[in-house]
Design an enzyme around this catalytic site. Structure first.
Site, PDB file in Angstrom:
ATOM      1  N   SER A 127       1.632   3.340   2.415  1.00 36.25           N
ATOM      2  CA  SER A 127       1.563   1.975   2.941  1.00 36.25           C
ATOM      3  C   SER A 127       2.326   0.920   2.162  1.00 36.25           C
ATOM      4  O   SER A 127       2.402  -0.226   2.622  1.00 36.25           O
ATOM      5  CB  SER A 127       0.113   1.537   3.064  1.00 36.25           C
ATOM      6  OG  SER A 127      -0.425   2.062   4.241  1.00 36.25           O
TER       7      SER A 127
ATOM      8  N   LYS B 267      -2.017  -8.844  -0.184  1.00 41.53           N
ATOM      9  CA  LYS B 267      -2.463  -8.104   1.000  1.00 41.53           C
ATOM     10  C   LYS B 267      -3.934  -8.447   1.243  1.00 41.53           C
ATOM     11  O   LYS B 267      -4.707  -8.619   0.280  1.00 41.53           O
ATOM     12  CB  LYS B 267      -2.292  -6.602   0.752  1.00 41.53           C
ATOM     13  CG  LYS B 267      -2.651  -5.731   1.955  1.00 41.53           C
ATOM     14  CD  LYS B 267      -2.276  -4.262   1.719  1.00 41.53           C
ATOM     15  CE  LYS B 267      -2.621  -3.384   2.906  1.00 41.53           C
ATOM     16  NZ  LYS B 267      -2.236  -1.975   2.733  1.00 41.53           N
TER      17      LYS B 267
ATOM     18  N   SER C 279       0.645   0.448   6.138  1.00 41.65           N
ATOM     19  CA  SER C 279      -0.232  -0.605   6.583  1.00 41.65           C
ATOM     20  C   SER C 279       0.045  -1.962   5.962  1.00 41.65           C
ATOM     21  O   SER C 279      -0.408  -2.979   6.478  1.00 41.65           O
ATOM     22  CB  SER C 279      -1.677  -0.226   6.273  1.00 41.65           C
ATOM     23  OG  SER C 279      -1.878  -0.172   4.861  1.00 41.65           O
TER      24      SER C 279
END
Ligand code: GLN
EC number: 6.3.5.7
Length: 494
Positions: free
Chosen positions: A178, A79, A154
């Site tokens: 997330s 990420k 997210s």
């Protein structure tokens, strides 16, 4: 060798060991899939293929020389809020769109030391604030099951990349859901460990008392392979716990999955998690999954849990409050985006921040600053902290009656891109996941069915430090069902 992307991490490790393929072949395979298909998904912010190939070449050489690290040469991706030395680390924001990190986050370092090869950096909501990846400066991510829909957020890029067969596993971060919610929307497994289990050093902070990195994979076992090297004490993070980690992979591999393997296990279910707002098709899949857990020997017991509406309000005070403080460092002076031709220092601060942060981030900075401001601090921030303690206590009480709490991961399946523009209605979708972060508990989401052709995830919440138990339980379910083997449209291509 066209189907390497369908292999599990276990099979990839075996194949590398048995010389069925090399790490370089794996990297080339995944890179070519990303090149040809990610135009439809937008899961990568940075494709770091040249470095990946160099690392793969080194991995192959080391293996030939006798290096026995089982995961040496297995591809993955991070990420984009985890700092990667020499590689853009943007957190999905314009304000960091020119930030090349001078160091590695501890988890990035640990994962590299285990032998994994990173293919690049994955798209995300700006500063991890969001539930659908629409707030990224680098554009929205599309759901690989239906590209007109969101992948969740997210960590939307991470979930979509795994569900597209672009990487076998990926890192994510979870402040309020997330990892779990995008895992649910994309039909894969994702785990958020106990707060303190994984170092936060080098992870770009959103809300420091809630943030925790974790992993995505097609199965609980795949998640375990990537999570294991991430964990452990890190003196560089004062909230990292100094406590031995269980051997997640060995624990899973030793799990008996036939017969009534979950006999004696109590799974708590709370009425509050099945209230208004829960999509009826999602509920059907969740109830069917709970029946399957019973068939596997688990006993379903009723537990009480804090009213999710209270949990939501608490989170949406505390998380923005912490964010407003964490994000004050982005001022255009030392690093990151700086506005053109500032008139004076005040103009430099104001314009760099106004131009560098997107609307959702600005909204949260304003909310958080308000909650922390003199005169309102006690009424909002202090009160929310007190409620947080009550939420922790409620979970403790619930866990006196059960080993694991199960709930839907999200009230709906993936919605259409651009559909849910009202921020408050998006916040409501976090209803089942955020209590876990407020209490610092570990939780995972695994696929249990579909609602109108879109994946549905079940959330399993554990007691503190119960990662292994969660992974073993999900693995037992996955050994007896095949929802986790269903492929998205994009994964079927190529
Ligand atoms: N959707 C939640 C938020 O916007 C959670 C985000 C996260 O876990 N990073 O705050």
């Amino acid at each position: 060798m066209t189907d390497l992307h369908h292999l599990s991490v276990h099979e990839l490790a075996d194949g590398l060991k048995n010389k069925q393929f090399s790490s370089q072949e794996l990297v080339k395979h995944f890179a070519s899939r990303i090149d040809s298909l990610d135009g439809q998904i937008n899961s990568f912010i940075t494709k770091d293929f040249d470095n990946a190939l160099k690392h793969a070449e080194l991995a192959d050489k080391l293996r030939a020389e006798g290096d026995t690290r089982p995961l040496l040469g297995v591809p993955m991706a991070h990420k984009d809020n985890l700092c990667t030395q020499g590689v853009l680390t943007s957190a999905g924001s314009k304000i960091l769109s020119n930030f090349v990190s001078p160091y590695n986050a501890t988890v990035v370092e640990n994962i590299a030391n285990a032998g994994f090869v990173s293919l690049g950096k994955l798209n995300m909501d700006e500063f991890a604030m969001g539930s659908d990846n629409e707030s990224s400066y680098f554009g929205a991510v599309h759901n690989p099951w239906d590209t007109a829909r969101v992948p969740g957020g997210s960590s939307g890029g991470s979930a979509a990349a795994v569900a597209s067969g672009f990487v076998p596993v990926a890192t994510g971060s979870d402040t309020g859901g997330s990892i779990r919610q995008p895992a649910s929307f994309c039909g894969i497994t994702g785990i958020k460990p106990t707060y303190g289990r994984v170092s936060r050093y080098g992870m770009i902070a959103y809300a420091s008392s809630l943030d925790q990195a974790g992993t995505f994979g097609k199965s609980a076992l795949d998640c375990a392979y990537l999570l294991a090297p991430m964990t452990g004490h890190d003196p560089k993070d004062a909230t990292s716990i100094n406590r031995p980690t269980e051997d997640y992979v060995a624990d899973i591999l030793a799990t008996k999955t036939d017969g009534k393997p979950l006999a004696g296990k109590k799974i708590g279910v709370a009425k509050a998690y099945f209230g208004a707002g829960l999509d009826s098709e999602v509920e059907k899949s969740i109830r069917t999954a709970l029946a399957k857990y019973e068939e596997l020997g688990a006993q379903i017991v009723e537990v009480d849990i804090t009213d999710p509406a209270i949990t939501l309000a608490t989170y949406y005070l505390l998380a923005p409050a912490e964010a407003s403080s964490n994000l004050s460092r982005y001022d255009g002076v030392r690093f990151g985006y700086r506005c053109e031709n500032p008139k004076d220092l005040h103009d430099l601060y104001t314009r760099s921040r106004s131009e560098g942060f997107g609307a959702e981030v600005q909204r949260r900075i304003i909310m958080g600053t308000y909650a922390l401001s003199a005169g309102y601090f006690d009424a909002y921030y202090t009160k929310a902290q007190k409620v947080r303690r009550l939420i922790v206590d409620d979970f403790k009480k619930a866990f006196e009656k059960c080993d694991i709490i199960a709930s839907p991961t999200a009230p709906t399946p993936a919605y259409k891109l651009g559909e849910s523009l009202d921020p408050a209605s998006i916040y409501l979708l976090d209803v089942y996941t955020i209590g876990v972060n407020l209490a610092g508990l570990p939780a995972l989401s695994h696929p249990v069915g579909q609602a109108n052709g879109l994946p549905v995830g079940l959330q399993l919440i554990g007691k503190h430090w119960a990662e292994s138990e969660l992974l073993k339980t999900a693995h037992t379910y996955q050994a007896n069902t095949d929802f986790h083997t269903e492929l998205s449209g994009i994964a079927k291509q190529g």
